[in-house]
Design a protein around this motif. Structure first.
Motif, PDB file in Angstrom:
ATOM      1  N   LEU A 101       1.983  10.914 -11.084  1.00  9.26           N
ATOM      2  CA  LEU A 101       1.386   9.985 -10.135  1.00  9.26           C
ATOM      3  C   LEU A 101       2.394   8.905  -9.781  1.00  9.26           C
ATOM      4  CD1 LEU A 101      -2.124   9.315 -11.753  1.00  9.26           C
ATOM      5  CD2 LEU A 101      -1.708  10.596  -9.647  1.00  9.26           C
ATOM      6  N   VAL A 102       2.351   8.487  -8.527  1.00  9.05           N
ATOM      7  CA  VAL A 102       3.064   7.289  -8.087  1.00  9.05           C
ATOM      8  C   VAL A 102       1.994   6.292  -7.667  1.00  9.05           C
ATOM      9  CG1 VAL A 102       4.782   6.354  -6.500  1.00  9.05           C
ATOM     10  CG2 VAL A 102       4.991   8.719  -7.299  1.00  9.05           C
ATOM     11  N   TYR A 103       2.181   5.016  -8.024  1.00  3.27           N
ATOM     12  CA  TYR A 103       1.150   4.023  -7.719  1.00  3.27           C
ATOM     13  C   TYR A 103       1.791   2.650  -7.603  1.00  3.27           C
ATOM     14  CZ  TYR A 103       1.339   3.263 -12.825  1.00  3.27           C
ATOM     15  OH  TYR A 103       1.746   3.023 -14.110  1.00  3.27           O
ATOM     16  N   VAL A 104       0.989   1.684  -7.192  1.00  4.94           N
ATOM     17  CA  VAL A 104       1.431   0.298  -7.059  1.00  4.94           C
ATOM     18  C   VAL A 104       0.775  -0.519  -8.158  1.00  4.94           C
ATOM     19  CG1 VAL A 104       1.341  -1.775  -5.617  1.00  4.94           C
ATOM     20  CG2 VAL A 104       1.835   0.454  -4.577  1.00  4.94           C
ATOM     21  N   GLN A 105       1.579  -1.357  -8.801  1.00  3.39           N
ATOM     22  CA  GLN A 105       1.047  -2.263  -9.817  1.00  3.39           C
ATOM     23  C   GLN A 105       1.655  -3.636  -9.596  1.00  3.39           C
ATOM     24  OE1 GLN A 105       1.127  -0.862 -13.934  1.00  3.39           O
ATOM     25  NE2 GLN A 105       1.535  -2.952 -14.622  1.00  3.39           N
ATOM     26  N   GLU A 106       0.833  -4.550  -9.091  1.00  5.86           N
ATOM     27  CA  GLU A 106       1.288  -5.891  -8.738  1.00  5.86           C
ATOM     28  C   GLU A 106       2.478  -5.795  -7.791  1.00  5.86           C
ATOM     29  OE1 GLU A 106       1.631  -7.605 -12.751  1.00  5.86           O
ATOM     30  OE2 GLU A 106      -0.182  -8.754 -12.282  1.00  5.86           O
ATOM     31  N   ASN A 107       3.664  -6.200  -8.208  1.00  2.43           N
ATOM     32  CA  ASN A 107       4.811  -6.226  -7.288  1.00  2.43           C
ATOM     33  C   ASN A 107       5.822  -5.121  -7.581  1.00  2.43           C
ATOM     34  OD1 ASN A 107       5.746  -7.174  -9.721  1.00  2.43           O
ATOM     35  ND2 ASN A 107       6.977  -8.831  -8.861  1.00  2.43           N
ATOM     36  N   GLN A 108       5.332  -3.976  -8.098  1.00  4.57           N
ATOM     37  CA  GLN A 108       6.252  -2.891  -8.425  1.00  4.57           C
ATOM     38  C   GLN A 108       5.685  -1.533  -8.012  1.00  4.57           C
ATOM     39  OE1 GLN A 108       8.715  -3.527 -12.267  1.00  4.57           O
ATOM     40  NE2 GLN A 108       6.641  -4.104 -12.826  1.00  4.57           N
ATOM     41  N   LEU A 109       6.581  -0.622  -7.648  1.00  3.56           N
ATOM     42  CA  LEU A 109       6.218   0.777  -7.475  1.00  3.56           C
ATOM     43  C   LEU A 109       6.366   1.432  -8.845  1.00  3.56           C
ATOM     44  CD1 LEU A 109       5.514   2.988  -5.322  1.00  3.56           C
ATOM     45  CD2 LEU A 109       7.956   3.567  -5.350  1.00  3.56           C
ATOM     46  N   MET A 110       5.314   2.147  -9.277  1.00  2.00           N
ATOM     47  CA  MET A 110       5.260   2.675 -10.622  1.00  2.00           C
ATOM     48  C   MET A 110       5.150   4.200 -10.607  1.00  2.00           C
ATOM     49  SD  MET A 110       5.336  -0.050 -12.598  1.00  2.00           S
ATOM     50  CE  MET A 110       4.765   0.598 -14.179  1.00  2.00           C
ATOM     51  N   PHE A 111       5.425   4.788 -11.781  1.00  2.00           N
ATOM     52  CA  PHE A 111       5.403   6.242 -11.950  1.00  2.00           C
ATOM     53  C   PHE A 111       4.755   6.575 -13.271  1.00  2.00           C
ATOM     54  CE2 PHE A 111       7.374  10.195 -13.489  1.00  2.00           C
ATOM     55  CZ  PHE A 111       7.153  11.037 -12.414  1.00  2.00           C
ATOM     56  N   ALA A 112       3.919   7.615 -13.279  1.00  2.00           N
ATOM     57  CA  ALA A 112       3.307   8.114 -14.521  1.00  2.00           C
ATOM     58  C   ALA A 112       3.403   9.630 -14.523  1.00  2.00           C
ATOM     59  CB  ALA A 112       1.860   7.667 -14.625  1.00  2.00           C
TER      60      ALA A 112
ATOM     61  N   GLN B  35       0.849  -1.192   0.000  1.00  2.00           N
ATOM     62  CA  GLN B  35       0.000   0.000   0.000  1.00  2.00           C
ATOM     63  C   GLN B  35       0.884   1.242   0.000  1.00  2.00           C
ATOM     64  OE1 GLN B  35      -2.181  -1.412   3.628  1.00  2.00           O
ATOM     65  NE2 GLN B  35      -3.987  -0.766   2.477  1.00  2.00           N
ATOM     66  N   LEU B  36       0.641   2.116  -0.965  1.00  2.00           N
ATOM     67  CA  LEU B  36       1.357   3.382  -1.032  1.00  2.00           C
ATOM     68  C   LEU B  36       0.721   4.353  -0.037  1.00  2.00           C
ATOM     69  CD1 LEU B  36       3.493   5.175  -2.383  1.00  2.00           C
ATOM     70  CD2 LEU B  36       1.798   5.717  -4.134  1.00  2.00           C
ATOM     71  N   ILE B  37       1.492   4.825   0.935  1.00  2.00           N
ATOM     72  CA  ILE B  37       0.957   5.674   1.995  1.00  2.00           C
ATOM     73  C   ILE B  37       1.014   7.141   1.606  1.00  2.00           C
ATOM     74  CG2 ILE B  37       1.157   6.318   4.438  1.00  2.00           C
ATOM     75  CD1 ILE B  37       2.668   3.620   4.783  1.00  2.00           C
ATOM     76  N   ASP B  38       2.187   7.605   1.162  1.00  2.00           N
ATOM     77  CA  ASP B  38       2.331   9.017   0.810  1.00  2.00           C
ATOM     78  C   ASP B  38       3.560   9.191  -0.056  1.00  2.00           C
ATOM     79  OD1 ASP B  38       1.602  11.650   0.721  1.00  2.00           O
ATOM     80  OD2 ASP B  38       1.887  12.072   2.842  1.00  2.00           O
ATOM     81  N   VAL B  39       3.608  10.304  -0.773  1.00  2.00           N
ATOM     82  CA  VAL B  39       4.766  10.674  -1.579  1.00  2.00           C
ATOM     83  C   VAL B  39       5.083  12.137  -1.305  1.00  2.00           C
ATOM     84  CG1 VAL B  39       4.333   9.000  -3.410  1.00  2.00           C
ATOM     85  CG2 VAL B  39       3.306  11.255  -3.559  1.00  2.00           C
TER      86      VAL B  39
END
Length: 384
Positions: free
Chosen positions: A368-379, A148-152
């Protein structure tokens, strides 16, 4: 030379480059130019100057993975696809704009926003061209683990992200009603983009970051970044909670603190309009109410009232823009962006596994920063 080469094909550029003196003005070493494009750039003064300009912008940023990814993508998919000098000129102009820092967005007052006329809904864009790439994989996650992404936050120009990975099989035990209970625990992690990878803040943490865990709207938040520090709550024996603080980027152990973090739900924090429905109950559509001094100025439907496939999760307002983001876990699963000014609903992350999106500004750009399956991602949003 430049006025001549603009009229030549790429093979002609190569022939010309082979008979021209080696230049040294480009951002790379022209004595080591080993491709047609590099040779053409070195022997075209305007391109060489643009390459210098781009290099000056990129050098102070290249310690960060985000900018290395942007540069690599540009080289592979934009610059190196060019067949003419005009294309190269345009490619360099595009990347120079991309790496030039933008000023902070001009604040938009809630009173200046107005709802759509009754009966109208937002225009829907299915393929918004946001660039997306992985920042870091989660290592050693079990099948039962959940990230779970808490904060950035951005500190000194560098992105930091805080993640809680639950499902620790070796979680601590405690006694409750004379029974030995195993706590649901996990690991708190920090990602710093100038040192890609994970720093373990704490292990075996019984995290208590929000009031409604597992709900579409997590309501009040007890974990987040404030004034360069990451605050969170953890449970010890039973339900007793302790507030902890960790200095962003310090890689020092977190410390107990009497100062707690408390923020409103992401649905109301930084809000430019009020979300009408309780998303924990009725979440098949999104309606926004516009108010001033407690008086209603009307409401609007973001999607059609009879639309299906929507299951809104984790609605989060941008701090700096009149924009709301949400994950969708239904038939239209993805990350969506709600633009209150232009009245557009955009799919900015199309992958169905994308969750827990948090907005951030990078170099003045919406991201945006987000979670996708087993990776931390960036858009990151495209330049307009």
């Amino acid at each position: 030379m430049h006025t001549v080469t603009r009229l030549l094909t790429l093979p002609a550029l190569l022939a010309l480059a082979l008979h021209a003196p080696v230049a040294s003005a480009a951002g790379f070493d022209c004595s080591r130019a080993n491709t047609i494009l590099e040779t053409a750039i070195c022997n075209t003064p305007s391109l060489s100057a643009k390459d210098d300009q781009l290099n000056a912008l990129y050098t102070p940023l290249k310690a960060q993975k985000i900018f290395r990814e942007l540069e690599t993508d540009w080289l592979k998919n934009v610059r190196n696809q060019c067949k003419t000098p005009e294309c190269l000129e345009s490619a360099y102009d595009r990347q120079i704009r991309r790496l030039t820092a933008l000023p902070a967005p001009v604040p938009v007052a809630s009173d200046s926003l107005a709802p759509l006329p009754k009966g109208e809904v937002y225009a829907k864009v299915e393929d918004a061209p946001w660039q997306r790439f992985a920042l870091a994989p989660f290592i050693g996650m079990s099948e039962d683990s959940v990230a779970q992404l808490i904060d950035v936050t951005v500190k000194d120009g560098v992105l930091h992200a805080f993640v809680y990975v639950s499902g620790d099989p070796d979680g601590p035990t405690y006694v409750q009603d004379k029974h030995v209970m195993r706590a649901t625990s996990g690991t708190l992690l920090e990602y710093a983009d100038d040192h890609p990878g994970w720093h373990v803040i704490a292990r075996n943490v019984r995290f208590a970051g929000w009031s409604h865990s597992g709900f579409n709207d997590q309501r009040e938040r007890y974990a987040g970044v404030q004034d360069g520090a990451f605050y969170y709550r953890q449970r010890s024996n039973g339900e007793l909670e302790q507030s902890m603080v960790y200095a962003v980027g310090s890689q020092q152990p977190p410390q107990p603190t009497t100062q707690g973090y408390h923020a409103g739900s992401n649905t109301v924090r930084f809000a430019k309009a009020r979300v009408l429905e309780d998303l924990n109950v009725a979440n098949d559509q999104l309606r926004l109410a516009y108010e001033s001094d407690g008086n209603s100025r009307g409401y609007e439907s973001v999607m059609a009232p009879d639309s299906s496939g929507w299951s809104l999760v984790n609605p989060t307002w941008s701090e700096h823009r009149p924009v709301l983001y949400f994950d969708n876990s239904g038939g239209m699963a993805c990350v969506w962006r709600v633009d209150l000014v232009n009245k557009v609903l955009s799919k900015v992350v199309p992958e169905h596994e994308a969750v827990s999106a948090r907005p951030v500004d990078i170099n003045g750009r919406e991201a945006l920063v987000y979670v996708q399956e087993n990776q931390l991602m960036f858009a990151i949003a495209p330049d307009q």
